[in-house]
Scaffold this motif. Structure first.
Motif, short mmCIF file in Angstrom:
data_model
loop_
_atom_site.label_atom_id
_atom_site.label_comp_id
_atom_site.label_asym_id
_atom_site.label_seq_id
_atom_site.Cartn_x
_atom_site.Cartn_y
_atom_site.Cartn_z
N TYR A 159 -1.97 56.55 28.05
CA TYR A 159 -3.24 57.08 28.57
C TYR A 159 -3.06 57.36 30.05
CZ TYR A 159 -7.92 57.13 30.62
OH TYR A 159 -9.03 57.48 31.35
N VAL A 160 -3.61 58.47 30.52
CA VAL A 160 -3.67 58.74 31.96
C VAL A 160 -5.07 59.23 32.29
CG1 VAL A 160 -2.78 61.09 31.67
CG2 VAL A 160 -2.65 59.99 33.91
N GLY A 161 -5.65 58.68 33.35
CA GLY A 161 -6.99 59.09 33.73
C GLY A 161 -7.67 58.05 34.59
N VAL A 162 -8.96 58.24 34.79
CA VAL A 162 -9.75 57.35 35.63
C VAL A 162 -10.15 56.11 34.83
CG1 VAL A 162 -11.91 57.16 36.95
CG2 VAL A 162 -10.61 59.30 36.97
N LYS B 56 0.71 73.05 34.96
CA LYS B 56 1.93 73.80 35.30
C LYS B 56 3.11 73.12 34.61
CE LYS B 56 1.02 76.02 39.75
NZ LYS B 56 1.49 76.12 41.16
N LEU B 57 3.88 73.87 33.85
CA LEU B 57 4.97 73.28 33.11
C LEU B 57 6.13 72.87 34.01
CD1 LEU B 57 5.03 75.42 29.83
CD2 LEU B 57 4.05 73.16 30.22
N ASP B 58 6.19 73.42 35.22
CA ASP B 58 7.24 72.96 36.13
C ASP B 58 6.93 71.57 36.68
OD1 ASP B 58 5.16 73.70 37.76
OD2 ASP B 58 6.36 74.91 39.13
N ARG B 59 5.66 71.15 36.58
CA ARG B 59 5.30 69.78 36.95
C ARG B 59 5.34 68.87 35.73
NH1 ARG B 59 0.01 67.18 36.67
NH2 ARG B 59 0.20 65.14 37.66
N MET B 60 4.75 69.28 34.62
CA MET B 60 4.71 68.46 33.41
C MET B 60 6.02 68.66 32.66
SD MET B 60 1.91 67.02 34.00
CE MET B 60 1.86 65.99 32.53
N ARG B 61 7.07 68.01 33.13
CA ARG B 61 8.43 68.19 32.60
C ARG B 61 8.71 67.18 31.49
NH1 ARG B 61 8.80 67.18 37.75
NH2 ARG B 61 10.22 65.41 37.45
N ILE B 62 9.35 67.66 30.43
CA ILE B 62 9.78 66.78 29.35
C ILE B 62 11.08 66.10 29.78
CG2 ILE B 62 10.59 66.66 26.97
CD1 ILE B 62 8.66 68.90 26.29
N LEU B 63 11.06 64.77 29.79
CA LEU B 63 12.18 63.96 30.27
C LEU B 63 12.55 62.91 29.22
CD1 LEU B 63 10.80 63.34 33.88
CD2 LEU B 63 12.57 65.00 33.24
N PRO B 64 13.77 62.33 29.30
CA PRO B 64 14.13 61.25 28.37
C PRO B 64 13.19 60.07 28.51
CG PRO B 64 16.06 62.07 29.56
CD PRO B 64 14.86 62.67 30.23
N PRO B 65 12.90 59.37 27.41
CA PRO B 65 12.00 58.19 27.50
C PRO B 65 12.64 57.05 28.27
CG PRO B 65 12.98 58.38 25.30
CD PRO B 65 13.36 59.62 26.04
N SER B 66 11.77 56.21 28.84
CA SER B 66 12.21 54.98 29.52
C SER B 66 11.83 53.81 28.63
CB SER B 66 11.53 54.87 30.89
OG SER B 66 11.82 56.00 31.69
N GLU B 67 12.77 53.34 27.83
CA GLU B 67 12.47 52.36 26.78
C GLU B 67 11.89 51.06 27.32
OE1 GLU B 67 12.46 52.87 23.55
OE2 GLU B 67 13.08 54.95 23.86
N PRO C 173 2.78 57.40 41.48
CA PRO C 173 3.32 58.73 41.74
C PRO C 173 3.61 59.50 40.45
CG PRO C 173 4.48 57.04 43.01
CD PRO C 173 3.61 56.33 42.03
N ASP C 174 3.76 60.82 40.59
CA ASP C 174 4.01 61.68 39.44
C ASP C 174 5.22 61.25 38.63
OD1 ASP C 174 1.82 63.25 39.79
OD2 ASP C 174 2.90 65.09 40.28
N GLU C 175 6.28 60.81 39.30
CA GLU C 175 7.51 60.46 38.59
C GLU C 175 7.25 59.31 37.61
OE1 GLU C 175 7.18 60.70 41.86
OE2 GLU C 175 8.26 62.59 42.23
N GLU C 176 6.47 58.32 38.04
CA GLU C 176 6.18 57.19 37.17
C GLU C 176 5.20 57.58 36.07
OE1 GLU C 176 5.25 53.56 39.37
OE2 GLU C 176 6.31 54.39 41.10
N LEU C 177 4.23 58.44 36.41
CA LEU C 177 3.30 58.94 35.40
C LEU C 177 4.05 59.69 34.30
CD1 LEU C 177 -0.08 60.69 35.98
CD2 LEU C 177 1.63 61.83 34.61
N LEU C 178 4.96 60.57 34.71
CA LEU C 178 5.74 61.34 33.74
C LEU C 178 6.61 60.43 32.88
CD1 LEU C 178 6.80 64.46 35.83
CD2 LEU C 178 5.33 64.44 33.81
N ALA C 179 7.15 59.38 33.48
CA ALA C 179 7.96 58.43 32.71
C ALA C 179 7.13 57.79 31.61
CB ALA C 179 8.56 57.38 33.63
N MET C 180 5.91 57.37 31.94
CA MET C 180 5.05 56.73 30.95
C MET C 180 4.69 57.70 29.82
SD MET C 180 3.47 53.84 30.19
CE MET C 180 3.11 52.87 31.67
N LEU C 181 4.27 58.90 30.19
CA LEU C 181 3.84 59.86 29.16
C LEU C 181 5.00 60.35 28.32
CD1 LEU C 181 1.09 61.99 30.95
CD2 LEU C 181 0.84 59.94 29.56
#
Length: 399
Positions: free
Chosen positions: A219-222, A196-207, A282-290
């Motif tokens: 990488y994200v996964g098991v 869902k694109l409302d979850r996988m949001r493009i955000l500024p990078p966290s340098e 959490p999702d917020e940290e996952l999105l920051a990494m990706l």
């Protein structure tokens, strides 16, 4: 369909808690939004310790597992406990919310015992949602086709025979349902695990996630045996130690039975300072990494299971516009197409070379990232799968 609001669904899932399991949660919320009453039975997990709660109108019943299984005996204990609690809670749901359909998500392929019981004695419908091909998963974990492999093939066959309708995550799984499971093609529906694109949001990078380095590989996964994290770390070792690329950091998101072992491997390879293991976050940290990653990787080992399986992480990378490097697997190519470079099967050196190729070509990274993002937006996003899921349920209730 007329009268749809009277239908009640009970979803069974054993390997992840809801709503953490994204596919299950997307299915559940979609069914709820289309008038079905939905309950879920699943295990507890980090951040999801409550044994009962209602989220977005969905009733969630959870049970506690003694541990995260590893090895044949561990799985036997885990699945036995899970079956006991699932059967117990199914009765609880029956006497509270009630249900007309059991929607069983594997693994394990033993949930047909519960679905078959309620189908035989309570006239319930049984829908099988095929998430993993367990015989191939067993072979990937233990490297053999022995008595237990054949037993898993038998369980899989009985599951398909019990099901009124089955859902496959891709065409490879549909073929298994028809050929190995003997299912009527008209009763097998392909519902892909689109993001869902409302979850996988493009955000500024966290340098700061790059730890002072120019590039970040994400990488994200098991963190498990068949996910190939050891191969990825060998690629990182070659890239850093042999090619001298000390301008690259690796950010690995996810938990699993091999997490501590992989942390130690990174140290043993002398690249511990170049790798961040976040564990489950959490999702917020996952999105920051990706979002910070310059490229993303999928090191899944080339074997029968991974070759036929669609990996959610591939489409999540694409949804964020990230170019990908992965080993050359059939369903990986089906999903990513030109959004990915494909390394030779299980070859960490070639994966390292593909990573360097992308890091050194900003134009190629941008072109591949845009292709992937557009492919998700125009073809693979979850909203394109919703009609297929609803069609599967129309088939369940068709006279």
């Amino acid at each position: 369909m007329a009268g749809i609001k009277s239908y009640r669904i009970l979803i069974l899932v054993e390997n992840l808690p809801s709503p953490f399991d994204r596919r299950v949660w997307q299915e559940a919320t979609t069914l709820h939004d289309n008038g079905y009453a939905v309950s879920i039975i699943c295990p507890t997990g980090k951040g999801y310790e409550k044994e009962y709660e209602v989220i977005d109108g969905i009733h969630i019943y959870r049970y506690r597992l003694p541990f995260e299984a590893e090895g044949a005996k561990g799985y036997l204990i885990e699945y036995s406990v899970a079956l006991f609690h699932t059967f117990r809670l199914a009765w609880k749901v029956q006497f509270s919310q009630g249900f007309d359909v059991i929607h069983a998500c594997n693994p394990p392929d033993l949930l047909f015992l519960i679905g078959g019981f309620f189908k035989l004695f309570m006239r319930k419908k049984f829908l099988f949602d095929h998430h993993d091909i367990n015989p191939e998963l067993y072979e990937a974990k233990f490297g053999r086709r022995d008595f237990f492999y054949k037993l898993l093939v038998l369980f899989e066959h009985w599951t398909f025979k019990t099901a009124d309708v089955s859902i496959a995550t891709n065409e490879s799984y549909k073929k298994i349902a028809m050929e190995r499971g003997g299912m009527d093609p008209a009763k097998v529906f392909v519902v892909r695990s689109g993001p869902k694109l409302d979850r996988m949001r493009i955000l500024p990078p966290s340098e700061e996630l790059k730890h002072g380095r120019r590039y970040l590989v994400g990488y994200v996964g098991v963190m498990g045996a068949q996910e190939g994290i050891d191969l990825l770390l060998q690629s990182a070792h070659y890239l850093i130690k042999e090619l001298g690329r000390t301008d690259v950091h690796f950010g690995l998101v996810g938990g699993g039975t091999s997490l501590e072992e992989m942390k130690q491997l990174a140290i043993n390879l002398g690249i511990g300072d170049f790798v961040t293991f976040t564990g489950r976050i959490p999702d917020e940290e996952l999105l920051a990494m990706l979002n910070t990653a310059d490229i993303c990787v999928n090191p899944d080992v080339a074997n029968e299971m991974n070759d036929k399986s669609t990996m959610n992480k591939i489409m999540e990378y694409m949804a964020l516009g990230k170019p990908i490097v992965q080993f050359d697997l059939t369903e990986g190519r089906v999903s990513a197409q030109d959004a990915s470079l494909y390394a030779k099967e299980n070859d960490p050196v070639d994966m390292a070379l593909k990573i360097v190729q992308l890091l050194d070509d900003a134009e190629l990274r941008q072109r591949m990232g845009e292709f992937g993002r557009n492919r998700v937006r125009n073809e693979l996003e979850w909203r394109y799968e919703v009609p297929k899921l609803l069609a599967a349920y129309d088939a369940v209730f068709a006279k």
